[in-house]
Design an enzyme around this catalytic site. Structure first.
Site, mmCIF file in Angstrom:
data_model
loop_
_atom_site.group_PDB
_atom_site.id
_atom_site.type_symbol
_atom_site.label_atom_id
_atom_site.label_comp_id
_atom_site.label_asym_id
_atom_site.label_seq_id
_atom_site.Cartn_x
_atom_site.Cartn_y
_atom_site.Cartn_z
ATOM 1 N N GLY A 100 0.809 -1.214 0.000
ATOM 2 C CA GLY A 100 0.000 0.000 0.000
ATOM 3 C C GLY A 100 0.840 1.261 0.000
ATOM 4 N NE ARG A 101 3.060 2.049 5.336
ATOM 5 C CZ ARG A 101 3.277 2.488 6.552
ATOM 6 N NH1 ARG A 101 3.553 3.753 6.747
ATOM 7 N NH2 ARG A 101 3.210 1.668 7.574
ATOM 8 C CG ASP A 129 -0.948 8.746 4.048
ATOM 9 O OD1 ASP A 129 -0.340 7.660 4.092
ATOM 10 O OD2 ASP A 129 -0.818 9.626 4.917
ATOM 11 N N GLY A 130 -0.347 6.162 1.452
ATOM 12 C CA GLY A 130 0.863 5.744 0.737
ATOM 13 C C GLY A 130 2.148 6.281 1.349
ATOM 14 N NE ARG A 180 10.249 -2.391 3.575
ATOM 15 C CZ ARG A 180 9.100 -2.851 4.082
ATOM 16 N NH1 ARG A 180 8.944 -2.934 5.392
ATOM 17 N NH2 ARG A 180 8.121 -3.233 3.283
ATOM 18 C CG ASP A 260 -0.440 -8.486 6.247
ATOM 19 O OD1 ASP A 260 -1.055 -9.044 7.171
ATOM 20 O OD2 ASP A 260 -0.205 -7.272 6.231
ATOM 21 C CG ASN A 261 3.025 -7.304 8.758
ATOM 22 O OD1 ASN A 261 3.035 -6.818 7.624
ATOM 23 N ND2 ASN A 261 2.386 -6.741 9.765
ATOM 24 C CG ASP A 270 5.992 -5.251 6.702
ATOM 25 O OD1 ASP A 270 6.948 -5.018 5.931
ATOM 26 O OD2 ASP A 270 4.824 -5.373 6.312
HETATM 27 P P1 AMP Z 1 0.981 -3.313 8.273
HETATM 28 O O1 AMP Z 1 0.203 -4.199 9.184
HETATM 29 O O2 AMP Z 1 1.452 -2.038 8.877
HETATM 30 O O3 AMP Z 1 2.125 -4.078 7.674
HETATM 31 O O4 AMP Z 1 0.019 -2.845 7.075
HETATM 32 C C1 AMP Z 1 -1.078 -3.578 6.623
HETATM 33 C C2 AMP Z 1 -1.477 -3.149 5.239
HETATM 34 O O5 AMP Z 1 -1.810 -1.773 5.206
HETATM 35 C C3 AMP Z 1 -0.406 -3.331 4.188
HETATM 36 O O6 AMP Z 1 -1.042 -3.754 3.019
HETATM 37 C C4 AMP Z 1 0.176 -1.955 4.037
HETATM 38 O O7 AMP Z 1 0.744 -1.742 2.763
HETATM 39 C C5 AMP Z 1 -1.035 -1.078 4.249
HETATM 40 N N1 AMP Z 1 -0.703 0.252 4.781
HETATM 41 C C6 AMP Z 1 -0.247 0.568 6.013
HETATM 42 N N2 AMP Z 1 -0.071 1.897 6.124
HETATM 43 C C7 AMP Z 1 -0.398 2.449 4.931
HETATM 44 C C8 AMP Z 1 -0.420 3.783 4.416
HETATM 45 N N3 AMP Z 1 -0.073 4.838 5.157
HETATM 46 N N4 AMP Z 1 -0.819 3.957 3.141
HETATM 47 C C9 AMP Z 1 -1.192 2.922 2.382
HETATM 48 N N5 AMP Z 1 -1.190 1.647 2.814
HETATM 49 C C10 AMP Z 1 -0.803 1.407 4.063
HETATM 50 MG MG MG Z 2 2.887 -5.003 6.513
#
Ligand code: AMP
Ligand code: MG
Length: 493
Positions: A100-101, A129-130, A180, A260-261, A270
């Site tokens: 997502g970002r 917001d990416g 990364r 997913d992490n 992550d």
């Molecule tokens: P995470 O658990 O932090 O690894 O994130 C879970 C999901 O949310 C993943 O698909 C990330 O890419 C997405 N994500 C987290 N923060 C953002 C952000 N600020 N903008 C877009 N996607 C996000």
């Molecule tokens: Mg993640």
């Protein structure tokens, strides 16, 4: 910088590319460009990681690199994309997620994927917001390099760049990008994605790619009756169990062990609301958003095993035999305790494995928990105590000295049977003096928000060599201040 036909400026740092993941084809990702950020500046770079990529100091400090690793210009030969995956979050199927970002620039010719985290919106950004904020980017950068310094498998971090562009979280912060690096960023969730959608051909393609590139031994005819997918599950199970042993032995709490992490290579990836334990509290929950305590420190090995079941479920159409899949998972249950005891034995300076080791380890962990002893300081003091033959500084850490003395007696008996100098040497290499405690990260972040990155640099230097003494930096190895326990770290990053 030159302008190619589509007018995106490019920079050439001389990197040669291979693009293994991109060769999988359009079902696996969306090709796109990073979104530029205004006025980038360097926060920090890792000379070690630059070295892995073959980038010189001069190249890393160039304006071309600054712009490229902020996503403002494209590295020539790169092929940016965001990959699609799904996953289980907090134990519940979350459906499609994806980068997502994070934007993958590609894989270098020497087999390292380079990813920009916080480089703008992708089709998988959902409500986000990416972007990534400076605070969490500093934490990810420092922790990646700290974990590597500790000898724990992890994605690496090449650099952080910061921009004054505002990013809204609980309060308005500013944007940053972490570059990364890892051999692969493929997650359990990538497999779950194709399995959940019944896309067996893509599932097989992905599994074949991962096996051929990263687990070629799974093709050996005797490996799991010639079933390479069962062999893959077995291998990932072993690596994940080994990773959990490393986390538990060093007191690392990941905080968001969603599928997913979870790296298919058994790397720590992550970094979000992670924490190194201060006082040893086995049930500690570091993620302020984790109200059920699903990812509490002492639950991590079980959660990893649960996540392995999700991966097994996803690979089942390829394995084709439920019993074989179960068998492939079984190794987790033996590898985790063996790897954990092996690491703890090193921490205790026990040069040979003996019957009573597990009991001795359980005994001290119980006392550390009951007395709320600082985890890192205890182990480092124990190493110095064995070196000097003087245990008073260790005893000082405990309220219940009688119980500790009983434990020390059994410990000394076991230790007495081996060479003390060798034991102390092993202990000093196994018990870090410096870990990225929350308050240390916080201090570096506070200074960085005011434009002073020197604390980031100091911490980076200490954490790259966490077993060294680093005279003059005693304060970084000290007990946390009282305010440390009030730091709240959530998923918001
Ligand atoms: P995470 O658990 O932090 O690894 O994130 C879970 C999901 O949310 C993943 O698909 C990330 O890419 C997405 N994500 C987290 N923060 C953002 C952000 N600020 N903008 C877009 N996607 C996000
Ligand atoms: Mg993640």
């Amino acid at each position: 910088m030159t302008l190619p036909s589509d007018h995106t400026p490019t920079a050439d740092l001389g990197l040669a590319w291979n693009h293994g993941f991109a060769a999988l084809g359009a079902d696996f990702f969306t090709e796109l460009r990073p979104t530029p950020l205004p006025s980038p500046r360097w926060v920090s770079t890792s000379a070690q990681v630059a070295g892995l990529l073959g980038l010189s100091d001069a190249q890393m400090h160039s304006d071309a690199a600054l712009q490229a690793f902020t996503g403002n210009v494209l590295l020539s030969g790169s092929r940016p994309l965001a990959s699609v995956y799904s996953g289980h979050q907090f134990g519940v199927w979350a459906g499609q997620l994806g980068d997502g970002r994070a934007i993958l620039l590609g894989e270098t010719a020497n087999g390292l994927e380079v990813q920009l985290k916080g480089a703008g919106l992708t089709p998988y950004s959902r409500m986000g917001d990416g972007r990534a904020v400076l605070r969490s980017s500093i934490r990810e950068f420092l922790c990646s390099e700290a974990m590597h310094g500790l000898g724990i498998p992890t994605s690496r971090a090449l650099c952080i760049t910061a921009s004054p562009a505002p990013v809204r979280r609980e309060e308005t912060e500013t944007a940053a990008v972490v570059t990364r690096v890892a051999p692969s960023f493929v997650r359990f969730g990538h497999f779950e994605h194709f399995a959940a959608n019944g896309h067996d051909a893509q599932l097989r393609q992905l599994a074949d790619y991962v096996i051929d590139r990263y687990y070629p031994e799974c093709r050996a005819p005797l490996s799991f009756g010639g079933n390479p997918y069962a062999a893959l599950l077995h291998a990932v199970s072993e690596r994940t169990a080994t990773l959990m042993a490393a986390w538990q032995s060093v007191g690392f709490c990941h905080g968001v062990m969603n599928t997913d992490n979870m790296s298919i290579l058994g790397l720590t990836i992550d970094y979000g609301p992670f924490q190194f334990l201060d006082a040893f509290v086995p049930g500690h929950v570091c993620n302020h958003s984790d109200s059920q305590g699903r990812y509490a420190f002492n639950r991590q090995p079980n959660v990893a095993y649960w996540n392995m079941f999700c991966l097994a479920q996803a690979l089942l159409p390829l394995i084709g035999d439920q019993e074989l899949a179960k068998e492939a998972l079984e190794s987790f249950k033996t590898v985790f305790p063996e790897a954990f005891v092996a690491r703890m034995r090193n921490k205790l300076g026990l040069l040979q494995a003996r019957e009573g080791d597990a009991e001795l380890i359980d005994g001290i962990l119980l006392l550390l928990a009951r007395n709320g002893v600082d985890y890192t300081i205890f182990w480092r003091r124990l190493a110095h105590a064995v070196q000097a033959g003087q245990f008073e500084p260790v005893r000082d850490l405990f309220a219940d000295r009688t119980a500790l003395d009983a434990w020390l007696l059994s410990y000394s008996e076991l230790l007495g049977q081996s060479n003390q100098a060798l034991a102390a040497d092993l202990m000093l290499k196994s018990n870090p003096r410096y870990v990225l405690r929350n308050h240390l990260g916080e201090q570096a972040i506070r200074a960085a928000k005011l434009g002073d990155f020197s604390e980031v640099h100091t911490l980076q230097r200490l954490l790259e060599r966490p077993f060294d003494e680093h005279p003059g930096h005693e304060a970084y190895a000290d007990f946390p201040p009282d305010w440390a326990s009030s730091i709240e770290i959530s998923c918001s990053s």
